[in-house]
Design an enzyme around this catalytic site. Structure first.
Site, PDB file in Angstrom:
ATOM      1  N   ARG A   1       0.786 -84.397 104.417  1.00  0.00           N
ATOM      2  CA  ARG A   1      -0.615 -84.725 104.725  1.00  0.00           C
ATOM      3  C   ARG A   1      -0.917 -86.179 104.361  1.00  0.00           C
ATOM      4  NH1 ARG A   1      -3.937 -80.228 101.760  1.00  0.00           N
ATOM      5  NH2 ARG A   1      -5.710 -81.180 102.801  1.00  0.00           N
TER       6      ARG A   1
ATOM      7  N   ARG B   1      -6.169 -78.129  92.431  1.00  0.00           N
ATOM      8  CA  ARG B   1      -7.369 -77.693  93.170  1.00  0.00           C
ATOM      9  C   ARG B   1      -7.346 -76.174  93.348  1.00  0.00           C
ATOM     10  NH1 ARG B   1      -9.364 -80.483  98.667  1.00  0.00           N
ATOM     11  NH2 ARG B   1      -7.282 -79.997  99.456  1.00  0.00           N
TER      12      ARG B   1
ATOM     13  N   ARG C   1     -10.725 -88.087 111.730  1.00  0.00           N
ATOM     14  CA  ARG C   1      -9.448 -88.314 111.053  1.00  0.00           C
ATOM     15  C   ARG C   1      -8.501 -89.134 111.920  1.00  0.00           C
ATOM     16  NH1 ARG C   1      -9.653 -83.401 107.625  1.00  0.00           N
ATOM     17  NH2 ARG C   1      -8.099 -83.527 105.990  1.00  0.00           N
TER      18      ARG C   1
ATOM     19  N   LYS D   1     -13.516 -86.136  98.712  1.00  0.00           N
ATOM     20  CA  LYS D   1     -14.524 -86.200  99.791  1.00  0.00           C
ATOM     21  C   LYS D   1     -15.425 -84.976  99.759  1.00  0.00           C
ATOM     22  CE  LYS D   1     -11.474 -86.265 103.081  1.00  0.00           C
ATOM     23  NZ  LYS D   1     -10.253 -86.222 102.263  1.00  0.00           N
TER      24      LYS D   1
ATOM     25  N   ARG E   1      -4.814 -73.384  97.768  1.00  0.00           N
ATOM     26  CA  ARG E   1      -4.654 -73.365  99.229  1.00  0.00           C
ATOM     27  C   ARG E   1      -3.182 -73.540  99.587  1.00  0.00           C
ATOM     28  NH1 ARG E   1      -9.001 -77.716 101.342  1.00  0.00           N
ATOM     29  NH2 ARG E   1      -7.257 -78.242 102.685  1.00  0.00           N
TER      30      ARG E   1
HETATM   31  P1  ADP Z   1     -10.963 -83.729  99.530  1.00  0.00           P
HETATM   32  O1  ADP Z   1     -12.173 -83.062 100.084  1.00  0.00           O
HETATM   33  O2  ADP Z   1     -10.995 -85.235  99.661  1.00  0.00           O
HETATM   34  O3  ADP Z   1      -9.670 -83.156 100.037  1.00  0.00           O
HETATM   35  P2  ADP Z   1     -11.749 -82.438  97.017  1.00  0.00           P
HETATM   36  O4  ADP Z   1     -13.185 -82.833  96.878  1.00  0.00           O
HETATM   37  O5  ADP Z   1     -11.463 -81.030  97.369  1.00  0.00           O
HETATM   38  O6  ADP Z   1     -10.953 -83.475  97.964  1.00  0.00           O
HETATM   39  O7  ADP Z   1     -11.034 -82.799  95.616  1.00  0.00           O
HETATM   40  C1  ADP Z   1      -9.633 -82.553  95.403  1.00  0.00           C
HETATM   41  C2  ADP Z   1      -9.420 -81.971  93.998  1.00  0.00           C
HETATM   42  O8  ADP Z   1      -9.744 -82.954  93.015  1.00  0.00           O
HETATM   43  C3  ADP Z   1     -10.314 -80.773  93.695  1.00  0.00           C
HETATM   44  O9  ADP Z   1      -9.597 -79.891  92.853  1.00  0.00           O
HETATM   45  C4  ADP Z   1     -11.508 -81.378  92.967  1.00  0.00           C
HETATM   46  O10 ADP Z   1     -12.119 -80.441  92.099  1.00  0.00           O
HETATM   47  C5  ADP Z   1     -10.847 -82.523  92.196  1.00  0.00           C
HETATM   48  N1  ADP Z   1     -11.710 -83.691  92.057  1.00  0.00           N
HETATM   49  C6  ADP Z   1     -12.676 -84.129  92.908  1.00  0.00           C
HETATM   50  N2  ADP Z   1     -13.238 -85.283  92.452  1.00  0.00           N
HETATM   51  C7  ADP Z   1     -12.588 -85.587  91.302  1.00  0.00           C
HETATM   52  C8  ADP Z   1     -12.687 -86.675  90.350  1.00  0.00           C
HETATM   53  N3  ADP Z   1     -13.544 -87.675  90.537  1.00  0.00           N
HETATM   54  N4  ADP Z   1     -11.844 -86.655  89.299  1.00  0.00           N
HETATM   55  C9  ADP Z   1     -10.945 -85.657  89.136  1.00  0.00           C
HETATM   56  N5  ADP Z   1     -10.798 -84.618  89.973  1.00  0.00           N
HETATM   57  C10 ADP Z   1     -11.605 -84.576  91.045  1.00  0.00           C
HETATM   58  P1  AMP Z   2      -9.420 -80.478 104.874  1.00  0.00           P
HETATM   59  O1  AMP Z   2     -10.082 -79.279 104.314  1.00  0.00           O
HETATM   60  O2  AMP Z   2     -10.393 -81.533 105.344  1.00  0.00           O
HETATM   61  O3  AMP Z   2      -8.362 -81.057 103.959  1.00  0.00           O
HETATM   62  O4  AMP Z   2      -8.671 -80.006 106.218  1.00  0.00           O
HETATM   63  C1  AMP Z   2      -7.656 -79.032 106.161  1.00  0.00           C
HETATM   64  C2  AMP Z   2      -6.816 -79.103 107.443  1.00  0.00           C
HETATM   65  O5  AMP Z   2      -7.631 -78.822 108.597  1.00  0.00           O
HETATM   66  C3  AMP Z   2      -6.167 -80.461 107.741  1.00  0.00           C
HETATM   67  O6  AMP Z   2      -4.949 -80.665 107.036  1.00  0.00           O
HETATM   68  C4  AMP Z   2      -5.959 -80.355 109.260  1.00  0.00           C
HETATM   69  O7  AMP Z   2      -4.863 -79.527 109.583  1.00  0.00           O
HETATM   70  C5  AMP Z   2      -7.234 -79.617 109.704  1.00  0.00           C
HETATM   71  N1  AMP Z   2      -8.317 -80.575 110.006  1.00  0.00           N
HETATM   72  C6  AMP Z   2      -9.513 -80.701 109.357  1.00  0.00           C
HETATM   73  N2  AMP Z   2     -10.256 -81.676 109.901  1.00  0.00           N
HETATM   74  C7  AMP Z   2      -9.515 -82.200 110.912  1.00  0.00           C
HETATM   75  C8  AMP Z   2      -9.718 -83.267 111.832  1.00  0.00           C
HETATM   76  N3  AMP Z   2     -10.840 -84.009 111.843  1.00  0.00           N
HETATM   77  N4  AMP Z   2      -8.731 -83.517 112.752  1.00  0.00           N
HETATM   78  C9  AMP Z   2      -7.613 -82.792 112.766  1.00  0.00           C
HETATM   79  N5  AMP Z   2      -7.343 -81.803 111.918  1.00  0.00           N
HETATM   80  C10 AMP Z   2      -8.286 -81.498 110.982  1.00  0.00           C
END
Ligand code: ADP
Ligand code: AMP
Length: 213
Positions: free
Chosen positions: A171, A127, A88, A13, A160
Site C-alpha cells: 500500500r 491499528r 487517491r 487521515k 484489518r
Molecule cells: P489513515 O486513515 O490515514 O489510514 P488512521 O487515522 O486510521 O490512518 O490512523 C492509523 C493508526 O494510527 C490508527 O491506529 C490510529 O489510531 C493511529 N493514529 C492516528 N493518529 C495518530 C497520531 N497522531 N499519533 C499516533 N497514532 C495515531
Molecule cells: P482506506 O480505508 O482509505 O485505507 O482504504 C482501504 C482500501 O480501500 C484501499 O487500500 C483501497 O483498496 C480501497 N480504496 C479506498 N479508497 C480508494 C480510492 N479513492 N481509490 C481506490 N481504492 C480505494
C-alpha cells in the site's frame, strides 16, 4: 467547506477527518469505509472491491469515482464534506475537480498529514478497527477504554486484513507511485496545507484548526 485529506495509509487521515467532521458539523466521507461496508454486506460492489483491497491495491478509478460522486450528491453533503481516502489518483482528482467546476464549486483545503514511512508500519500493526461502526484505535497511542472493545458501540475490535505488514508495504509503494502526486496537484491549485502527522493526534488537530479557522 470542502476538505480533502491527503497522506500515506496510516498517517492519521481518518482520525483527523472524524475530529474535523464532528467539530465543524461536516459529513466524513471515507471511500475505504464505504467499500468495507459493502464487503461486510456482501454486495456486488463489495465483492469486486475486496479483490483489490485484500492485496493492498487500489480499486479501479471508474468504480471508485462513481461511488464517491453518488455519495457527495446526497443532501447531507450540500454544505461541504471531509473526504478521507479520496482522491487517491490524479484521474480521480481530475474527475472530482471537473464535477465541482460544473457546480461552480471547488475544494477549499487539501490537508496533507505527513508521516515518514518508517512510522507507518508500526502504526498500522497497532491499528484496531471496530467490526460494527468502523471506529479506529491504536493499541498504544489511542487505546480503547476496554481492550478489544469499541468505546462507541461495544463491538469487537480487529486488525484489518490489509493492515498486515506485507500488505502495508504494498500500500505504501502504491501511495508513493499513485497518490503522492496529488500533493503537487493541490499545491498548484493553491489549497495545499501541510501538517506534521508525527505529533500526538490532539496536537495535529490543533494545527488543523489553525488552518481551517
Ligand atoms: P489513515 O486513515 O490515514 O489510514 P488512521 O487515522 O486510521 O490512518 O490512523 C492509523 C493508526 O494510527 C490508527 O491506529 C490510529 O489510531 C493511529 N493514529 C492516528 N493518529 C495518530 C497520531 N497522531 N499519533 C499516533 N497514532 C495515531
Ligand atoms: P482506506 O480505508 O482509505 O485505507 O482504504 C482501504 C482500501 O480501500 C484501499 O487500500 C483501497 O483498496 C480501497 N480504496 C479506498 N479508497 C480508494 C480510492 N479513492 N481509490 C481506490 N481504492 C480505494
Amino acid at each position: 467547506m470542502k476538505i480533502v485529506m491527503l497522506g500515506a495509509p496510516g498517517a492519521g487521515k481518518g482520525t483527523q477527518a472524524k475530529m474535523i467532521a464532528s467539530s465543524y458539523g461536516l459529513p466524513h466521507v471515507s471511500t475505504g469505509d464505504i467499500f468495507r461496508a459493502n464487503v461486510k454486506g456482501g454486495t456486488p460492489l463489495g465483492l469486486e472491491a475486496k479483490t483489490y483491497m485484500d492485496k493492498g491495491e487500489l480499486v479501479p478509478d471508474e468504480l471508485t469515482v462513481r461511488i464517491l460522486l453518488d455519495r457527495v450528491a446526497q443532501e447531507d453533503c450540500k454544505n461541504g464534506y471531509v473526504l478521507d481516502g479520496f482522491p487517491r489518483t490524479i484521474p480521480q482528482a481530475e474527475v472530482l475537480d471537473a464535477e465541482l467546476t460544473k457546480l461552480g464549486e471547488k475544494i477549499d483545503y487539501a490537508i496533507d498529514v505527513e508521516v515518514p514511512d518508517e512510522n507507518i508500519v508500526k502504526r498500522m500493526s497497532g491499528r484496531r478497527a471496530c467490526v460494527n461502526c468502523g471506529a479506529t484505535y491504536h493499541i498504544v497511542h489511542i487505546p480503547p477504554k476496554k481492550e478489544g472493545i469499541c468505546d462507541a458501540c461495544g463491538s469487537e475490535l480487529i486488525l484489518r486484513d490489509d493492515d498486515k505488514e506485507e500488505t502495508v508495504k504494498n500500500r505504501l509503494a502504491i501511495y508513493h507511485q499513485q497518490t503522492q502526486p496529488l500533493i503537487d496537484f493541490y499545491s498548484n491549485k493553491g489549497v495545499l496545507k501541510e501538517v506534521d502527522g508525527t505529533k500526538d493526534s490532539a496536537e495535529v488537530f490543533e494545527d488543523i484548526k489553525k488552518i481551517l479557522g
